[in-house]
Scaffold this active site. Structure first.
Site, PDB file in Angstrom:
ATOM      1  N   SER A   1     -33.939  -8.259 -13.158  1.00  7.70           N
ATOM      2  CA  SER A   1     -32.875  -8.596 -14.099  1.00  7.70           C
ATOM      3  C   SER A   1     -32.782  -7.463 -15.107  1.00  7.70           C
ATOM      4  CB  SER A   1     -33.165  -9.923 -14.815  1.00  7.70           C
ATOM      5  OG  SER A   1     -32.125 -10.236 -15.702  1.00  7.70           O
TER       6      SER A   1
ATOM      7  N   MET B   1       3.592   0.725 -35.542  1.00 11.78           N
ATOM      8  CA  MET B   1       4.292   1.994 -35.733  1.00 11.78           C
ATOM      9  C   MET B   1       5.654   1.732 -36.359  1.00 11.78           C
ATOM     10  SD  MET B   1       3.010   3.958 -32.326  1.00 11.78           S
ATOM     11  CE  MET B   1       3.327   2.516 -31.321  1.00 11.78           C
TER      12      MET B   1
ATOM     13  N   GLY C   1       4.224  -3.986 -34.552  1.00 12.24           N
ATOM     14  CA  GLY C   1       4.201  -3.745 -35.989  1.00 12.24           C
ATOM     15  C   GLY C   1       3.361  -2.572 -36.442  1.00 12.24           C
TER      16      GLY C   1
ATOM     17  N   LYS D   1       8.923  -0.562 -24.649  1.00  8.65           N
ATOM     18  CA  LYS D   1      10.253  -0.930 -25.133  1.00  8.65           C
ATOM     19  C   LYS D   1      11.321  -0.170 -24.373  1.00  8.65           C
ATOM     20  CE  LYS D   1      10.435  -1.823 -29.392  1.00  8.65           C
ATOM     21  NZ  LYS D   1      10.217  -1.595 -30.840  1.00  8.65           N
TER      22      LYS D   1
ATOM     23  N   HIS E   1       4.626 -11.098 -39.124  1.00 10.52           N
ATOM     24  CA  HIS E   1       3.511 -10.214 -38.752  1.00 10.52           C
ATOM     25  C   HIS E   1       2.190 -10.970 -38.711  1.00 10.52           C
ATOM     26  CE1 HIS E   1       0.216  -7.400 -39.838  1.00 10.52           C
ATOM     27  NE2 HIS E   1       0.788  -6.658 -38.917  1.00 10.52           N
TER      28      HIS E   1
ATOM     29  N   ARG F   1       9.680  -8.182 -24.020  1.00 15.96           N
ATOM     30  CA  ARG F   1       8.303  -7.776 -23.720  1.00 15.96           C
ATOM     31  C   ARG F   1       7.499  -9.020 -23.398  1.00 15.96           C
ATOM     32  NH1 ARG F   1       6.716  -5.877 -29.853  1.00 15.96           N
ATOM     33  NH2 ARG F   1       6.917  -7.894 -30.874  1.00 15.96           N
TER      34      ARG F   1
ATOM     35  N   ARG G   1      13.336   3.506 -33.005  1.00 19.54           N
ATOM     36  CA  ARG G   1      12.237   2.554 -32.863  1.00 19.54           C
ATOM     37  C   ARG G   1      11.127   3.148 -32.005  1.00 19.54           C
ATOM     38  NH1 ARG G   1      14.038  -3.016 -33.500  1.00 19.54           N
ATOM     39  NH2 ARG G   1      16.234  -3.099 -34.081  1.00 19.54           N
TER      40      ARG G   1
ATOM     41  N   TYR H   1     -25.650 -11.562  -9.884  1.00 14.96           N
ATOM     42  CA  TYR H   1     -25.216 -12.438 -10.964  1.00 14.96           C
ATOM     43  C   TYR H   1     -25.206 -11.700 -12.294  1.00 14.96           C
ATOM     44  CZ  TYR H   1     -30.134 -12.879 -12.408  1.00 14.96           C
ATOM     45  OH  TYR H   1     -31.412 -12.613 -12.844  1.00 14.96           O
TER      46      TYR H   1
ATOM     47  N   CYS I   1     -29.064  -9.661 -17.722  1.00 17.42           N
ATOM     48  CA  CYS I   1     -29.229 -10.738 -18.699  1.00 17.42           C
ATOM     49  C   CYS I   1     -29.085 -10.258 -20.140  1.00 17.42           C
ATOM     50  CB  CYS I   1     -30.570 -11.448 -18.523  1.00 17.42           C
ATOM     51  SG  CYS I   1     -31.999 -10.383 -18.790  1.00 17.42           S
TER      52      CYS I   1
END
Length: 872
Positions: free
Chosen positions: A752, A104, A102, A23, A453, A337, A93, A840, A820
């Protein structure tokens, strides 16, 4: 000179969010580009960290720095903080480096007291406004700083409105608010044990401390755990000159997005309230008006807001969430934001911004949170279902959910963790409900709008939410709700549709969602970037087909034991286990072979042309027998006792079964080969077969089983007079296998990593016991930063994997390496696999899109392309 902890908005734009918070840096940047931002300054996150380390002691010099910056504000505004005639009022703030909406605390209207409120009334010629501001300060300060229960103030306000016969705060007059303020002062004194502080600087000092303290509130800790935000970042504090949206009908406040956060559609989207302060919008106290209606109520501020929003989106090259206030016709921007949005909106916005020239493809791919893609795979109400809509609210967050009604967050958490699907039903949610929101399947609220909220948090979590449902009345004391004409009790079942805003009594059939063109486009771009291949774990032809639909490039794990549990097969499996000789076992296995072959054929066909890794039987044999008390014969009871082991996870399972009962693996290999040949005959394309032996710890185990596999396959191929390319490898799931990977690699075509068991055997954790007992506490107390069964433990399991990769490739440079375990669908774990140089990852079918995106982002991160968050 000592450390510096405070920066004015005019001087901090270059310092970054880590120091100023999201902020604070947003306010500084907007000030730098000339937008209408109220004057103010930021107390840094470093000051918060010093405060927390000092156990509540403000860092040396901080109070003096704050006083210097307050003096500058006084000079700039020609007002005095705490002045009796024309007071300067401030807001305090929070603003963390990573957005925690929301979680804090905020306090508005600091600087008012019993004398200054009269001065403000005279200076503005608006007694109603002055006392409205003062009563808000008393309530917010009492709640945040002194812990006076907010509901005590709300109850008093509600009682006054009842006595006056009005429904909205704005319908109360100046005398009403003067009376209410007096009562609020009494409630404060009763709750805090002392009178409301009259000194403005005392108010400010206590407010700064309270915001610092709010970093460690339970709700903030829960939010950080859920979003994997570090505990040691701290929050900045932004001290801002108050601008007022509650001075009358020429004033207002609102929240606006540069694009629709639910769909991503371009254009202004949001809500506003006339004659209100900012918390009224997000708290859901009044139902706001759509932003489009602002054009008529406030034409000039609307046009200025539209211009500002376009400028901010172009500046940041990202969808913006903007808070604004109009004071007597003048527009002020209080925050910008990166806007929270649904997954569908995020994907559309990324794709649209590429076509608009704001982003390139790599930046668009980097922007999307892979875990958020799960939202696109949430269920929706079956279009063919018949149901009656009991009520409607705002379609605050898309998706559908069915569950039992729960009326408080604690029960939602308890029942949700217990495996029950629940819908959290509340008048409105607050940040303190975060633990219940996490566990609920969906959220329904009576009050609040699209930026309340509940709506914001639900969208961020990918949970369905219906907000502002006027037909809903909640009686928390009686544990009942009224939904239109229906009376329901806690525990009754509801279905909500967050896409349409519909609320339905009872359970309604849900169907999987459809993936749209934007989703496919983004994943196509990801596929062009990534190096890791993505396979799926699939045990049935249906799973294999779904995996291919989601873009899987093969099957990384097909667990053959699941095929044994079907009703028509289990008797043969049990007969095989009960057999007293190898010949009897072979006879029963011959009866099972056609079933196995049929299963493999379906999977091979679904994955035509792609590799399929078949894991031979892994679990101990006792798992296929009934519990001892359900055994039908003495012979079966004797066999169950004989197979019983103290620790079956480390007992006779995996390759050990294959060595003790080689006929089991021989049957499975024959079924694999016959299925591959049959599919090649039907389709003209032979499948790419990989046969995997589980739980190998010694090279000699794999050497013997490789010979068994080759001999069995050769015999089948010779009898059929055919050829088939196939590979033989092993699952690496034991620490010794990692350490001696060079020896084992000499016998393997591929490895694997079975990271589920490798995590258990490395950490000494039984997953079932750990997750049901101490692991939850470990995570809550931050003994561990993440659940090691969800995100790879890099320092332990990861180091073993790195050793295995290095040693295996040292003797077999061309060996194929994959993973896997369930970690194959976790973004952080996928990134680690990319860093290791695996070929992979393999995950469940529905997580394949997530893994494709995560693999691309891992490649981009290596090149230095990462997403940047704006504001906070």
């Amino acid at each position: 000179m000592g450390a510096r902890y405070v920066y004015d908005f005019t001087e901090g734009a270059h310092l970054g969010r880590d120091l100023l918070g999201g902020k604070g840096v947003g306010l500084a940047e907007m000030t730098a580009i000339g937008l209408p931002v109220p004057a103010g300054f930021t107390v840094t996150t470093e000051a918060c960290r010093e405060y927390l380390r000092g156990r509540g002691e403000l860092p040396p010099g901080l109070e003096e720095e704050i006083e210097t910056h307050v003096a500058r504000l006084e000079e700039a505004t020609a007002k005095r903080f705490g002045d009796a005639a024309n007071p300067l009022l401030l807001s305090v703030r929070s603003g963390a480096a990573i957005s925690m909406p929301g979680m804090m605390d905020t306090i508005l209207n600091l600087g008012l007291n019993d004398v200054a409120v009269e001065g403000l009334a005279r200076a503005t010629d608006n007694e109603r406004f002055a006392f409205d501001a003062y009563r808000r300060l008393i309530q917010m300060y009492g709640d945040v700083v002194e812990g006076v229960e907010a509901q005590r103030f709300e109850s008093e306000l509600a009682a006054l409105k009842d006595r006056r016969g009005v429904s909205q705060d704005v319908e109360l007059g100046a005398d009403d608010l003067r009376e209410l303020t007096a009562r609020f002062l009494e409630i404060y004194a009763e709750g805090a044990g002392h009178d409301f502080p009259q000194g403005a600087r005392r108010q400010l000092e206590r407010a700064v401390r309270a915001v610092f303290d709010s970093w460690d509130t339970p709700r903030a800790q829960v939010y950080r755990r859920a979003n994997r935000i570090p505990d040691d970042l701290g929050t900045a504090v932004n001290v801002v000159q108050m601008v007022f949206g509650n001075t009358g009908d020429r004033s207002g406040t609102g929240v606006a997005f540069t694009r629709d956060p639910a769909t991503g559609e371009p254009g202004m989207w949001g809500e506003f309230l006339v004659n209100a302060q900012g918390e009224d919008v997000v708290a859901g106290i009044r139902t706001p008006e759509p932003i489009a209606d602002m054009r008529e109520r406030f034409p000039e501020p609307y046009e200025r807001l539209a211009e500002t929003m376009a400028r901010l989106e172009e500046h940041y090259r990202e969808m913006q969430d903007i808070e604004f206030t109009i004071e007597d016709g003048a527009l002020y921007i209080l925050q910008t934001r990166t806007g929270k949005r649904t997954a569908a909106a995020a994907v559309r916005i990324a794709v649209d911004m590429v076509s608009e020239g704001l982003l390139n493809r790599e930046e668009a791919v980097a922007r999307i949170d892979p875990a958020q893609l799960d939202q696109l795979l949430h269920p929706m109400i079956d279009p063919a279902a018949e149901y009656e809509v009991a009520a409607r609210g705002l379609n605050a967050s898309p998706g559908a959910a069915t569950g039992a009604i729960v009326l408080d967050a604690d029960r939602a958490e308890e029942q949700g963790k217990g495996g029950e699907a629940v819908i959290l039903v509340r008048p409105e949610t607050t940040p303190d409900d975060i633990h219940g929101l996490i566990e609920a399947e969906g959220i329904l609220t009576a009050h609040g709008g699209m930026t309340s909220h509940a709506a914001v948090v639900a969208r961020g979590m990918g949970k369905p939410c219906v907000a502002g449902c006027d037909a809903l009345a909640v009686d928390a004391g009686a544990r009942r709700i009224r939904l239109g004409e229906r009376e329901l009790a806690e525990g009754d079942v509801l279905t909500i549709d967050g896409g349409s805003g519909e609320v339905i009594v009872g359970e309604v059939a849900l169907v999987p969602p459809q993936i749209d063109e934007n989703f496919e486009t983004l994943l196509d771009w990801a596929d062009e970037i990534r190096g890791l291949r993505v396979r799926a774990n699939a045990d049935t032809p249906e799973d294999a087909a779904k995996a291919r639909e989601f873009g899987a490039e093969g099957i990384g794990l097909c667990r053959t034991e699941h095929m044994f549990m079907a009703e028509e097969r289990l008797p043969h499996v049990r007969a095989m286990i009960m057999a007293s000789s190898r010949d009897e076992r072979r006879a029963e296995l011959d009866r099972l072979l056609p079933f196995q072959q049929e299963d493999f054929e379906g999977i091979f066909e679904a994955m035509a042309g792609l590799p399929v890794t078949i894991r031979l039987l892994d679990p101990p044999l006792h798992e296929f027998l009934p519990p001892l008390e359900e055994a039908e014969t003495d012979e079966m009871r004797r066999r169950i006792r004989a197979l019983r082991e103290a620790n079956p996870m480390l007992g006779t399972r995996g390759c050990r079964l294959g060595l003790l009962y080689p006929e089991i693996y021989e049957m499975q290999v024959r079924a694999v080969v016959r299925a591959a040949l049959a599919v090649a005959d039907r389709t003209g394309e032979a499948p790419l077969v990989e046969i995997m032996h589980p739980l190998v710890g010694f090279a000699e185990e794999l050497r013997r089983l490789r010979r068994l596999t080759l001999d069995t396959a050769s015999a089948e191929l010779e009898q059929a007079d055919r050829q088939l390319d196939y590979h033989v490898g092993t699952m690496i799931e034991l620490p010794r296998a990692c350490i001696r990977a060079d020896e084992i690699a000499a016998e393997a075509d591929f490895f694997s990593f079975g990271t589920n068991d490798l995590t258990q055997t490395t950490l000494g954790f039984s997953r079932d016991d750990a997750e049901g007992k101490f692991l939850t506490r470990y995570l809550e107390d931050r003994v561990l930063a993440a659940n090691p069964f969800e995100t790879l433990d890099r320092g332990g399991v990861g180091d073993l994997m790195a050793i295995a990769v290095e040693r295996a490739r040292g003797v077999a440079p061309e060996i194929k390496l994959g993973i896997c375990g369930e970690h194959g669908g976790d973004p952080g774990s996928v990134a680690f696999c990319h860093e290791l140089g695996l070929d992979y990852v393999s995950c469940s079918p529905y997580r394949v899109p997530l893994a494709r995106l995560a693999a691309a982002q891992a490649a981009l991160a290596e090149r230095g392309v990462v997403a940047v968050q704006v504001g906070g």
